[in-house]
Write an enzyme that holds these catalytic residues in place. Structure first.
Site, mmCIF file in Angstrom:
data_model
loop_
_atom_site.group_PDB
_atom_site.id
_atom_site.type_symbol
_atom_site.label_atom_id
_atom_site.label_comp_id
_atom_site.label_asym_id
_atom_site.label_seq_id
_atom_site.Cartn_x
_atom_site.Cartn_y
_atom_site.Cartn_z
ATOM 1 N N ASP A 23 0.867 -1.169 0.000
ATOM 2 C CA ASP A 23 0.000 0.000 0.000
ATOM 3 C C ASP A 23 0.914 1.232 0.000
ATOM 4 O O ASP A 23 2.046 1.159 0.464
ATOM 5 C CB ASP A 23 -0.865 -0.062 1.275
ATOM 6 N N ASP B 170 -1.862 -0.727 5.997
ATOM 7 C CA ASP B 170 -2.121 -0.151 7.325
ATOM 8 C C ASP B 170 -3.547 0.371 7.497
ATOM 9 O O ASP B 170 -3.971 0.666 8.598
ATOM 10 C CB ASP B 170 -1.174 1.034 7.571
ATOM 11 N N ASP C 41 -7.347 -1.250 3.328
ATOM 12 C CA ASP C 41 -6.470 -2.381 2.998
ATOM 13 C C ASP C 41 -7.002 -3.700 3.565
ATOM 14 O O ASP C 41 -6.565 -4.777 3.143
ATOM 15 C CB ASP C 41 -5.053 -2.159 3.576
HETATM 16 P P1 ADP Z 1 -5.135 6.486 -0.507
HETATM 17 O O1 ADP Z 1 -5.137 6.091 0.957
HETATM 18 O O2 ADP Z 1 -4.249 5.602 -1.321
HETATM 19 O O3 ADP Z 1 -4.874 7.955 -0.729
HETATM 20 P P2 ADP Z 1 -8.066 6.712 -0.606
HETATM 21 O O4 ADP Z 1 -9.041 5.767 -1.233
HETATM 22 O O5 ADP Z 1 -8.162 6.969 0.847
HETATM 23 O O6 ADP Z 1 -6.626 6.191 -1.064
HETATM 24 O O7 ADP Z 1 -8.209 8.130 -1.345
HETATM 25 C C1 ADP Z 1 -8.124 8.213 -2.742
HETATM 26 C C2 ADP Z 1 -8.072 9.662 -3.166
HETATM 27 O O8 ADP Z 1 -9.308 10.329 -2.852
HETATM 28 C C3 ADP Z 1 -6.992 10.477 -2.469
HETATM 29 O O9 ADP Z 1 -5.746 10.341 -3.099
HETATM 30 C C4 ADP Z 1 -7.566 11.895 -2.586
HETATM 31 O O10 ADP Z 1 -7.256 12.429 -3.840
HETATM 32 C C5 ADP Z 1 -9.072 11.684 -2.482
HETATM 33 N N1 ADP Z 1 -9.548 11.902 -1.104
HETATM 34 C C6 ADP Z 1 -9.896 10.956 -0.197
HETATM 35 N N2 ADP Z 1 -10.307 11.515 0.962
HETATM 36 C C7 ADP Z 1 -10.202 12.864 0.808
HETATM 37 C C8 ADP Z 1 -10.467 13.994 1.631
HETATM 38 N N3 ADP Z 1 -10.902 13.909 2.900
HETATM 39 N N4 ADP Z 1 -10.243 15.226 1.107
HETATM 40 C C9 ADP Z 1 -9.804 15.364 -0.152
HETATM 41 N N5 ADP Z 1 -9.535 14.332 -0.988
HETATM 42 C C10 ADP Z 1 -9.722 13.104 -0.530
HETATM 43 MG MG MG Z 2 -2.416 3.217 3.741
#
Ligand code: ADP
Ligand code: MG
Length: 240
Positions: free
Chosen positions: A14, A207, A211
């Protein structure tokens, strides 16, 4: 789990919180027709109710700035957040979210290629307020860890919900060329299953909440000890 570990030929890592420290910081503010403070005010108000590391980065940057009241807050998994301020619905998140809401935003390829994630903010009527870039750094020992895995003839793969430009940039820093990006939280397990269908024996290391299904699906799941409880519950091995 220990017996299965010696048969592993592919390690899926990840990105956020596993390869990187998971504590991104704001690097650039790009307001559109408003001041940086006005952009930050809306952004921080929206992100206040989010648990995401990017939300924490924005709130840290906002410091003591007086925030606005947000109602009907919603998390859009893998995309961002939304909420109502003064009767107007605002969205904050990635390009995918903006596209889905028919809001036209610039791409900022230069920043993305430096490994910076762009978070866009806009009103429902299409009024684009601007973007905030945030960057995370690799953990100090990630490069050595990846090198060691390669010496063991393991194929190293990075899996992330972030976009392709950012994923490639961080992958390059870590020495990983096999990058799977733009994966929604619900699709991480599917990405692991796809590698298994190719005949690979997969170790997943992660983490986060997102995941957990992938940790269960993999031949061996390994959680970062500093990660979320659900990742540790789902994994067979927890790194102390
Ligand atoms: P990762 O943990 O790999 O970043 P996520 O699925 O949590 O994957 O998030 C994917 C994408 O969604 C992030 O890279 C971001 O661009 C957007 N994102 C997620 N949560 C937020 C948030 N609270 N505010 C702004 N963008 C967000
Ligand atoms: Mg992570």
């Amino acid at each position: 789990a220990l017996e299965n570990l010696h048969r592993i030929d592919t390690v899926v890592l990840d990105k956020t919180g596993t390869l990187t420290a998971g504590k991104p910081a704001v690097t650039d503010m790009i307001p559109n027709g408003i001041s940086e403070v006005q952009l930050m005010k809306i952004a921080a108000s929206l992100e206040k109710q989010s648990e995401h590391p990017f939300a924490k980065a924005i709130l840290t940057k906002a410091g003591k700035l007086k925030l606005l009241e947000v109602t009907e807050f919603e998390t859009v998994p893998g995309r961002g957040v939304s909420g109502i301020v003064n009767g107007v619905r605002y969205f904050g998140g990635n390009e995918k979210l903006m596209r889905e809401k028919d809001i036209c935003v610039p791409h900022y390829e230069e920043l993305a290629k430096q490994g910076k994630t762009l978070l866009y903010f806009a009103a429902e009527n299409g009024n684009y307020l601007g973007a905030i870039a945030a960057a995370d750094v690799l953990k100090f020992d990630s490069v050595t860890a990846v090198e060691t895995m390669k010496k063991l003839h393991l194929d190293v793969v990075m899996l992330t919900g972030d976009n392709e430009d950012v994923a490639r940039a961080i992958g390059a820093q870590a020495g990983i060329t096999h990058v799977i990006s733009d994966v929604l939280p619900g699709d991480k397990a599917g990405a692991v299953a796809k590698l298994q269908k190719e005949g690979r024996s997969v170790l997943m290391v992660g983490d986060g909440i997102n995941d957990a299904p992938a940790l269960v699906t993999a031949d061996v799941g390994m959680a970062i000890g500093a990660g979320t409880d659900i990742a540790m519950e789902s994994a067979q091995v927890v790194l102390m």
